[in-house]
Design an enzyme around this catalytic site. Structure first.
Site, PDB file in Angstrom:
ATOM      1  N   TYR A   1      -7.866   1.281  -4.044  1.00 34.57           N
ATOM      2  CA  TYR A   1      -6.641   1.454  -4.346  1.00 34.57           C
ATOM      3  C   TYR A   1      -5.973   0.499  -5.204  1.00 34.57           C
ATOM      4  O   TYR A   1      -6.367  -0.464  -4.665  1.00 34.57           O
ATOM      5  CB  TYR A   1      -5.643   2.419  -3.409  1.00 34.57           C
TER       6      TYR A   1
ATOM      7  N   THR B   1       0.439  -1.122   0.103  1.00 37.23           N
ATOM      8  CA  THR B   1       0.112  -0.108  -0.067  1.00 37.23           C
ATOM      9  C   THR B   1       0.772   1.267   0.136  1.00 37.23           C
ATOM     10  O   THR B   1       0.388   2.291  -0.643  1.00 37.23           O
ATOM     11  CB  THR B   1      -0.969   0.070   1.118  1.00 37.23           C
TER      12      THR B   1
ATOM     13  N   GLU C   1      -1.725 -29.873  28.275  1.00 37.52           N
ATOM     14  CA  GLU C   1      -2.980 -31.057  28.098  1.00 37.52           C
ATOM     15  C   GLU C   1      -2.160 -32.039  26.977  1.00 37.52           C
ATOM     16  O   GLU C   1      -2.739 -33.163  26.904  1.00 37.52           O
ATOM     17  CB  GLU C   1      -4.016 -30.199  27.473  1.00 37.52           C
TER      18      GLU C   1
ATOM     19  N   LYS D   1      -0.010  -7.969  12.876  1.00 34.34           N
ATOM     20  CA  LYS D   1      -0.673  -6.757  12.393  1.00 34.34           C
ATOM     21  C   LYS D   1      -2.117  -7.130  13.171  1.00 34.34           C
ATOM     22  O   LYS D   1      -2.682  -8.260  13.123  1.00 34.34           O
ATOM     23  CB  LYS D   1      -0.921  -7.017  10.959  1.00 34.34           C
TER      24      LYS D   1
ATOM     25  N   THR E   1       1.711  -4.468   4.049  1.00 37.64           N
ATOM     26  CA  THR E   1       1.482  -4.867   5.582  1.00 37.64           C
ATOM     27  C   THR E   1       0.873  -6.231   5.783  1.00 37.64           C
ATOM     28  O   THR E   1       1.010  -6.672   7.251  1.00 37.64           O
ATOM     29  CB  THR E   1       0.688  -3.716   6.474  1.00 37.64           C
ATOM     30  N   ASP E   2       0.062  -6.625   4.915  1.00 41.34           N
ATOM     31  CA  ASP E   2      -0.420  -7.870   5.034  1.00 41.34           C
ATOM     32  C   ASP E   2       0.482  -9.081   5.627  1.00 41.34           C
ATOM     33  O   ASP E   2       0.098  -9.839   6.466  1.00 41.34           O
ATOM     34  CB  ASP E   2      -1.321  -8.501   3.816  1.00 41.34           C
TER      35      ASP E   2
HETATM   36  N1  DGL Z   1      -2.427  -5.370  -0.334  1.00 43.76           N
HETATM   37  C1  DGL Z   1      -2.054  -5.109   1.028  1.00 43.76           C
HETATM   38  C2  DGL Z   1      -0.476  -5.250   1.087  1.00 43.76           C
HETATM   39  O1  DGL Z   1       0.410  -5.129   0.272  1.00 43.76           O
HETATM   40  C3  DGL Z   1      -2.401  -3.715   1.646  1.00 43.76           C
HETATM   41  C4  DGL Z   1      -1.996  -3.660   2.926  1.00 43.76           C
HETATM   42  C5  DGL Z   1      -0.892  -2.523   3.247  1.00 43.76           C
HETATM   43  O2  DGL Z   1       0.033  -2.802   2.173  1.00 43.76           O
HETATM   44  O3  DGL Z   1      -1.160  -1.739   4.107  1.00 43.76           O
HETATM   45  O4  DGL Z   1      -0.004  -6.026   2.212  1.00 43.76           O
END
Ligand code: DGL
Length: 355
Positions: free
Chosen positions: A52, A39, A312, A190, A117-118
């Site tokens: 986007y 992003t 357990e 995240k 971020t993913d």
């Molecule tokens: N498409 C996601 C990625 O590239 C968007 C999330 C982001 O980068 O904030 O991880």
């Protein structure tokens, strides 16, 4: 041709000016910015709508939004990939880690990696285990595309470079700098789908903050990383296949069988509670370890607290390892690298206790 005294003085002044600019430039640390997409490099239809495309702009376009980084470092930029990080893959991981190690052996004083971020927590942990240097390696992403009002990318990039140029950042392991926080790759998650403050270290707490363009550290990792890691991917061209299987009420052995058929060498269970699973799933996994030599690690779908041994589940009787404070996504990364060296569950358990 005779030169006047004035011309000689002007020439001397220009040479002095050039040398001082050059000297100043040489005194600034050299930071390589390696771009992978996400992003932070995203482009939206308008400044206000949500839609986007990730990985739409180049690293040069990205850095043009934050010219101030050139005041604190000699910046060199490379485009390693340009993808949404939901499509991050072993090939980019290996290429990125090898390039980072090559640059850190050379003129790089630090590395900043722009990333979606993913899956940033997975890439950061993979690098935490495979970068063979104490120099700063910092990942940075954003939750708003580069075209958005109050885009968080430029500030995050500035803060990441500001942390990378600081001697205080040496030997800290791979880090993520976002939302003014410095987070360790050793416990990264995240935690919110949309918020700019999404990244946390849910068990260990953040490493520190970046304030007024300077890193302020409040903790150090006690886990093995970077130059103290036993993993070396220099000659690795393919990583062992490891799958993650979620447990939940009434879960069957369906996905265990599918993972084995697909050739998985390791399975991480994102279990309920303290890494528990249905009996039918556990029985199938016990067969996988004892009859097929597949490595099994118990982790948990719960965000905080350890997946502990001696509770357990009798790991020694089943031939399983427990992940302790490593969540399922990072457990998969560690198990992939562990399997480049061993599939012995006691050795794997040692690694999950040390990294
Ligand atoms: N498409 C996601 C990625 O590239 C968007 C999330 C982001 O980068 O904030 O991880």
């Amino acid at each position: 041709m005779k030169t006047s005294k004035m011309q000689r003085v002007f020439g001397l002044l220009m040479i002095t000016l050039f040398m001082s600019v050059a000297a100043f430039g040489q005194n600034k640390p050299t930071i390589y910015i390696l771009a992978t997409g996400g992003t932070i490099a995203g482009q939206g239809a308008t400044e206000v709508t949500a839609g986007y495309k990730a990985g739409a702009i180049t690293v040069d376009q990205l850095l043009s939004a934050v010219p101030e980084i050139k005041d604190i470092a000699n910046i060199k930029a490379e485009q390693v990939a340009n993808i949404g990080s939901q499509d991050m893959n072993d090939e980019v991981w290996l290429k990125l880690s090898k390039r980072v190690n090559e640059l850190l052996k050379g003129d790089a004083d630090g590395i900043v990696i722009t990333h979606g971020t993913d899956t940033q927590e997975e890439t950061a942990y993979f690098l935490n285990l495979t970068v063979k240097s104490n120099k700063p390696v910092i990942l940075v992403g954003s939750m708003r595309p580069s075209t958005a009002i109050s885009a968080d990318g430029p500030r995050n990039i500035y803060n990441a470079v500001a942390a990378a140029v600081s001697p205080l950042s040496t030997g800290k392991g791979v880090m993520v700098v976002m939302d003014d926080k410095i987070l360790g790759a050793d416990d990264l998650a995240k935690t919110n789908t949309l918020s700019v403050g999404t990244f946390r270290n849910p068990n260990y707490g953040p490493l520190g903050i970046v304030y007024n363009g300077k890193p302020i550290y409040t903790r150090e990792s006690v886990k093995r990383h970077t130059s103290k890691s036993e993993f070396d991917i220099t000659h690795v061209t393919k990583l062992p296949r490891v799958e993650i299987i979620l447990s939940y009420s009434n879960a069957t052995a369906l996905f265990v069988d599918a993972a084995l058929k697909a050739g998985a060498k390791g399975i991480v269970v994102a279990g309920v509670g303290n890494g528990n699973m249905t009996t039918v799933m556990q029985n199938e996994l016990e067969k996988a370890t004892k009859q097929h030599g597949v490595a099994v690690v118990r982790s948990s779908r719960i965000m905080t607290g350890p997946t502990a041994q001696w509770d357990e589940v009798n790991d020694d009787q089943l031939g399983f390892a427990a992940s302790w404070f490593i969540n399922p996504y990072r457990s998969r990364v560690l198990l992939m690298l562990a399997l480049t060296k061993t599939n012995d569950y006691k050795e794997i358990q040692r690694m999950f206790s040390e990294y």
